[in-house]
Structure formats: structure tokens, C-alpha cells
Design a protein around this motif. Structure first.
Motif, PDB file in Angstrom:
ATOM      1  N   LEU A  73      41.927  44.022  46.365  1.00 43.70           N
ATOM      2  CA  LEU A  73      41.392  44.157  45.006  1.00 43.70           C
ATOM      3  C   LEU A  73      41.037  42.814  44.383  1.00 43.70           C
ATOM      4  O   LEU A  73      40.024  42.685  43.695  1.00 43.70           O
ATOM      5  CB  LEU A  73      42.414  44.883  44.128  1.00 43.70           C
ATOM      6  N   ARG A  89      45.554  40.756  35.018  1.00 43.94           N
ATOM      7  CA  ARG A  89      44.919  41.838  34.268  1.00 43.94           C
ATOM      8  C   ARG A  89      44.644  43.038  35.184  1.00 43.94           C
ATOM      9  O   ARG A  89      44.974  44.178  34.855  1.00 43.94           O
ATOM     10  CB  ARG A  89      43.600  41.365  33.648  1.00 43.94           C
ATOM     11  N   ARG A  90      44.065  42.777  36.346  1.00 45.40           N
ATOM     12  CA  ARG A  90      43.750  43.877  37.264  1.00 45.40           C
ATOM     13  C   ARG A  90      45.013  44.562  37.770  1.00 45.40           C
ATOM     14  O   ARG A  90      45.066  45.791  37.864  1.00 45.40           O
ATOM     15  CB  ARG A  90      42.931  43.342  38.456  1.00 45.40           C
ATOM     16  N   GLU A  93      46.186  46.866  35.158  1.00 48.05           N
ATOM     17  CA  GLU A  93      45.394  48.094  35.070  1.00 48.05           C
ATOM     18  C   GLU A  93      45.726  49.056  36.216  1.00 48.05           C
ATOM     19  O   GLU A  93      45.795  50.272  36.011  1.00 48.05           O
ATOM     20  CB  GLU A  93      43.900  47.760  35.080  1.00 48.05           C
ATOM     21  N   VAL A  94      45.926  48.502  37.403  1.00 46.55           N
ATOM     22  CA  VAL A  94      46.283  49.354  38.542  1.00 46.55           C
ATOM     23  C   VAL A  94      47.677  49.942  38.334  1.00 46.55           C
ATOM     24  O   VAL A  94      47.917  51.123  38.602  1.00 46.55           O
ATOM     25  CB  VAL A  94      46.199  48.569  39.872  1.00 46.55           C
ATOM     26  N   LEU A  97      47.401  52.878  36.155  1.00 45.11           N
ATOM     27  CA  LEU A  97      46.913  54.061  36.877  1.00 45.11           C
ATOM     28  C   LEU A  97      48.053  54.717  37.663  1.00 45.11           C
ATOM     29  O   LEU A  97      48.178  55.942  37.685  1.00 45.11           O
ATOM     30  CB  LEU A  97      45.770  53.680  37.822  1.00 45.11           C
ATOM     31  N   GLU A 100      50.159  56.742  35.453  1.00 45.16           N
ATOM     32  CA  GLU A 100      49.510  58.018  35.141  1.00 45.16           C
ATOM     33  C   GLU A 100      49.651  59.000  36.306  1.00 45.16           C
ATOM     34  O   GLU A 100      49.644  60.211  36.118  1.00 45.16           O
ATOM     35  CB  GLU A 100      48.036  57.782  34.794  1.00 45.16           C
TER      36      GLU A 100
ATOM     37  N   LEU B  64      40.466  59.275  40.472  1.00 44.32           N
ATOM     38  CA  LEU B  64      39.878  58.067  39.895  1.00 44.32           C
ATOM     39  C   LEU B  64      38.445  58.392  39.497  1.00 44.32           C
ATOM     40  O   LEU B  64      37.672  58.883  40.321  1.00 44.32           O
ATOM     41  CB  LEU B  64      39.854  56.930  40.917  1.00 44.32           C
ATOM     42  N   ASP B  67      36.268  57.771  33.648  1.00 38.82           N
ATOM     43  CA  ASP B  67      37.134  57.877  32.473  1.00 38.82           C
ATOM     44  C   ASP B  67      38.337  56.940  32.543  1.00 38.82           C
ATOM     45  O   ASP B  67      38.737  56.361  31.532  1.00 38.82           O
ATOM     46  CB  ASP B  67      37.635  59.324  32.298  1.00 38.82           C
ATOM     47  N   ASN B  68      38.948  56.831  33.715  1.00 39.49           N
ATOM     48  CA  ASN B  68      40.163  56.005  33.777  1.00 39.49           C
ATOM     49  C   ASN B  68      39.954  54.637  34.434  1.00 39.49           C
ATOM     50  O   ASN B  68      40.894  53.853  34.529  1.00 39.49           O
ATOM     51  CB  ASN B  68      41.341  56.764  34.423  1.00 39.49           C
ATOM     52  N   HIS B  71      36.908  51.785  31.552  1.00 40.59           N
ATOM     53  CA  HIS B  71      37.385  51.096  30.347  1.00 40.59           C
ATOM     54  C   HIS B  71      38.541  50.139  30.651  1.00 40.59           C
ATOM     55  O   HIS B  71      38.903  49.312  29.828  1.00 40.59           O
ATOM     56  CB  HIS B  71      37.838  52.118  29.298  1.00 40.59           C
ATOM     57  N   GLY B  72      39.122  50.306  31.843  1.00 41.09           N
ATOM     58  CA  GLY B  72      40.287  49.497  32.184  1.00 41.09           C
ATOM     59  C   GLY B  72      39.977  48.482  33.266  1.00 41.09           C
ATOM     60  O   GLY B  72      39.419  47.426  33.000  1.00 41.09           O
ATOM     61  N   LEU B  73      40.329  48.839  34.495  1.00 42.04           N
ATOM     62  CA  LEU B  73      40.171  47.924  35.623  1.00 42.04           C
ATOM     63  C   LEU B  73      38.777  47.313  35.693  1.00 42.04           C
ATOM     64  O   LEU B  73      38.628  46.131  36.012  1.00 42.04           O
ATOM     65  CB  LEU B  73      40.457  48.685  36.932  1.00 42.04           C
ATOM     66  N   CYS B  74      37.756  48.114  35.404  1.00 39.87           N
ATOM     67  CA  CYS B  74      36.376  47.636  35.543  1.00 39.87           C
ATOM     68  C   CYS B  74      35.700  47.457  34.187  1.00 39.87           C
ATOM     69  O   CYS B  74      34.464  47.497  34.082  1.00 39.87           O
ATOM     70  CB  CYS B  74      35.589  48.588  36.438  1.00 39.87           C
ATOM     71  N   GLY B  75      36.529  47.263  33.165  1.00 38.06           N
ATOM     72  CA  GLY B  75      36.003  47.098  31.814  1.00 38.06           C
ATOM     73  C   GLY B  75      35.133  45.856  31.637  1.00 38.06           C
ATOM     74  O   GLY B  75      34.378  45.761  30.672  1.00 38.06           O
ATOM     75  N   ASP B  76      35.242  44.926  32.580  1.00 43.27           N
ATOM     76  CA  ASP B  76      34.432  43.702  32.511  1.00 43.27           C
ATOM     77  C   ASP B  76      33.077  43.862  33.193  1.00 43.27           C
ATOM     78  O   ASP B  76      32.277  42.926  33.212  1.00 43.27           O
ATOM     79  CB  ASP B  76      35.189  42.535  33.158  1.00 43.27           C
ATOM     80  N   GLU B  86      30.433  45.978  42.628  1.00 41.53           N
ATOM     81  CA  GLU B  86      31.789  45.474  42.410  1.00 41.53           C
ATOM     82  C   GLU B  86      32.694  46.593  41.879  1.00 41.53           C
ATOM     83  O   GLU B  86      33.867  46.679  42.267  1.00 41.53           O
ATOM     84  CB  GLU B  86      31.768  44.282  41.436  1.00 41.53           C
ATOM     85  N   ARG B  90      36.089  47.740  43.841  1.00 42.31           N
ATOM     86  CA  ARG B  90      37.439  47.800  43.245  1.00 42.31           C
ATOM     87  C   ARG B  90      38.034  49.201  43.341  1.00 42.31           C
ATOM     88  O   ARG B  90      39.218  49.364  43.642  1.00 42.31           O
ATOM     89  CB  ARG B  90      37.392  47.354  41.784  1.00 42.31           C
ATOM     90  N   VAL B  94      41.543  50.211  45.127  1.00 42.86           N
ATOM     91  CA  VAL B  94      42.609  50.958  44.444  1.00 42.86           C
ATOM     92  C   VAL B  94      42.897  52.259  45.189  1.00 42.86           C
ATOM     93  O   VAL B  94      44.064  52.638  45.367  1.00 42.86           O
ATOM     94  CB  VAL B  94      42.238  51.231  42.973  1.00 42.86           C
TER      95      VAL B  94
END
Lengths: 203, 203
Positions: A73, A89-90, A93-94, A97, A100, B64, B67-68, B71-76, B86, B90, B94
Motif C-alpha cells: 500500500l 494516514r493511510r 484509514e486501513v 476499514l 468496520e 470496498l 463510499d468507504n 473519502h478516506g484512504l483515497c481522499g487525496d 492509483e 491502493r 487493501v
């Protein structure tokens, strides 16, 4: 006929399987055990020992550490301050998840900066993030030097090495502080398991 | 005394809880169900329906989707070709972590490029990556337009919208092709579950 056959596809299908239903299936709650401390302070060792104890109780667990994250990752990231922040940060986020998904996730990263750790804490629902400070002093970590990294760092072969040439900001108010420089692995793991019981995450 | 107490910390603690031990605890194998198809082809809907059926069998699952992850892991990340690649990379990493955790992970992303999907397939052990093509034709997806995105794309409000102004490369040899434009949700889910049984992932 075609429209009748496709009708059930048109309606948005809500996710019926939630964190709560998963926790019910698993028989325990999910959480993030965020181990932080110097290189050699025993984060990974302790995380795996706790995981083993949890597995024996039938819990669903997963350890995130450099071994399974840094080559995959976060394989595009280096060790600059910016990249380390993005790495954490990543991982955060993982970890979110995984909670959840109903899992007790254990992370083992030096994560030297308070601000990085606080940022992870703040993306989680309150109470999910349990900061566990592996508080072995530098001398002990350097004497162990399991991976030979301190020797390299002292020789100037590793720039920005935490504790030597890069700061480690110890947690001020962690959920748990374990003196991994003094305690046995068993005693350290016991403290973590006790925290999980007190918090009602496992029974 | 101190050296004796710390001795067990010095030895590297191998991870004793592996994918195999987790699969044994769970009573099923892990895998990645990679749903691909146009917007509105029913990827998320189908993934959640399959997850529900698996949950009823007592399986550990996780979906995955945008929605999840977005906004988080790939929010950038944005929606340029590079960022979409990318994003998929990712998600693939995950998904791999989730398989190591013993989970049947279902991913629901358009993932329009063959090269992106193949890259994910190639980081996994052989047999882990099951590509499921949700093969609803553009006309059907656009007529449904559940999220109103096609209307916006046609109005030029969404640049690089897959199927309208950006290519979708259909899988050539997916593990499963489901005509989600014609089949009911139940029949579609049944096909996926059948694949999992045939592959020995669930019983």
C-alpha cells in the motif's frame, strides 16, 4: 418481462451487513490497538503476542506493520517527514476499514509524531483508537538493536532515524503505557488484554 | 533479574496467526471478488447482495467501494487517469490485506482499465483474484441512472465519465460474467455464490 426481471436491480441496495452485525457474529467488538514507540521497543513483538492470545479466544484480528504495508500500500512512499505522515494516514484509514469489518486491528509503527497519531484518532469513532505506548528507553532499544538499524544510524547510514537524528514525541495521555524495556512479553501482553477487557471489547 | 525478565522480548516474535489459521477459524477461504462494470451496472448492489448471502452462511466478508474508500484512504486522489490508477492500486493492496486476514473481500469499482485490473491480479497469490464482469450495456445503465450521473455527464458537467467521455475496457476472460442488465439480483447473486462454491472458497 425484462423490466420485471431487472426491477430489483434498480433499487439501491443498502448495506445490511454492518459493523454491529459483524461484531455480533464474531462475539467481540472491534478496535484499533495503536502501538507506538522507538524502533526495537517491542511494538511488533507485543502486537503479535496479543494477537495470538486473542486468536485463542476466537477473536478476529489483524496486525498492520511495516512488513505488510511498506512494500504494498505504501510502496510509493519514502521516509521523509511528509511521506511518513502519509504512511501513517493511510495505515489509519486501513485500520478504520478493518474496524468496520469487525476486526481487532493492531498496528505496529514507530509513528513518532503526536500530530500524526492524533489525526488517526480523529478519523475514528470515539473509543475505537487505543494508543499503546511501548515505553522502552533508547538505551535498551539500542542495546537490543534486533535489526541492526541503530548501528547503521549511528554510522550515518540511515538519515532521519527516530531517536538518533529524528524526534520521537512520546504520548502524553495514552490509553496504556507498557514498559516494554523492563516487563516480560507475557506481562506486557497481559496488560493489553486487560485493557481490552476493561473497555468491553473482548470478554 | 532485569535481563531475565526482558529476554523474551529480545527474540523476534514470528507471526503465528496466519491466513491459513484464520481461514480455519472462519470455516471458509478468503478471496477477492473484483466487480467491474459501468456506472449503474449493479456492482455495489450485487456485491452487497452476495455479502448478505455469505453473512447468512457465517462467512467473514467486507465490501470496498467508493463510499468507504474515496473519502478516506483515497481522499487525496481525483479522477484523472493517473489518480484512478492509483486509486485502484491502493484498493488492490487493501483487498490483499483483507485476504491475509481471512476475509472474502468484495470490491465495487468501475475500474475501467484492463491494465489496472491486471496489476491488482498480479500482486495476489494465483487464484485469489476473481474478476466479475457486471455486463449491463450502456443503454441500460444510462436509463437507470440511479445517481443521476449520466445526465450530468451528457450535460458536460462531469469530465472523463466512463462510457460517455472515457473508455471502459471490458474484461476479455473474467472468472465470471454476469448479465446484470437482464438478470434479477437474486439470479446474479446466485451465479457469484456458485463460483465461490466451485472454487472451494465457501461450502
Amino acid at each position: 418481462m425484462a423490466s420485471q426481471k431487472t426491477s430489483s436491480n434498480v433499487v439501491w441496495h443498502h448495506a445490511t451487513i454492518t459493523r454491529e452485525t459483524r461484531e455480533e457474529l464474531n462475539g467481540h467488538k472491534s478496535a484499533v490497538l495503536w502501538f507506538t514507540g522507538l524502533s526495537g521497543s517491542g511494538k511488533s513483538t507485543l502486537a503479535h503476542a496479543v494477537e495470538e492470545a486473542l486468536y485463542k479466544k476466537g477473536c478476529r484480528t489483524f496486525v498492520l506493520d511495516g512488513d505488510n504495508v511498506r512494500h504494498g500500500l505504501c510502496g510509493d512512499l519514502g521516509f521523509s517527514i511528509e511521506d511518513r505522515t502519509e504512511n501513517i494516514r493511510r495505515v489509519g484509514e486501513v485500520a478504520k476499514l478493518f474496524t468496520e469489518a469487525g476486526t481487532v486491528v493492531l498496528t505496529a509503527f514507530i509513528s513518532p509524531l503526536k500530530s500524526d497519531r492524533e489525526a488517526v484518532r480523529n478519523i475514528m469513532p470515539h473509543g475505537d483508537f487505543l494508543e499503546i505506548y511501548c515505553a522502552a528507553v533508547l538505551d535498551v532499544c539500542e542495546e537490543r538493536d534486533v535489526k541492526g538499524l541503530y548501528k547503521k544510524a549511528r554510522a550515518g547510514e540511515i538519515p532521519e532515524f527516530t531517536g538518533i537524528s529524528s524526534p520521537y514525541e512520546a504520548p502524553v495521555d495514552p490509553e496504556l503505557e507498557v514498559n516494554t524495556g523492563e516487563l516480560s512479553l507475557e506481562a506486557s501482553a497481559e496488560k493489553v488484554l486487560n485493557l481490552l477487557t476493561v473497555r468491553g471489547i473482548v470478554t
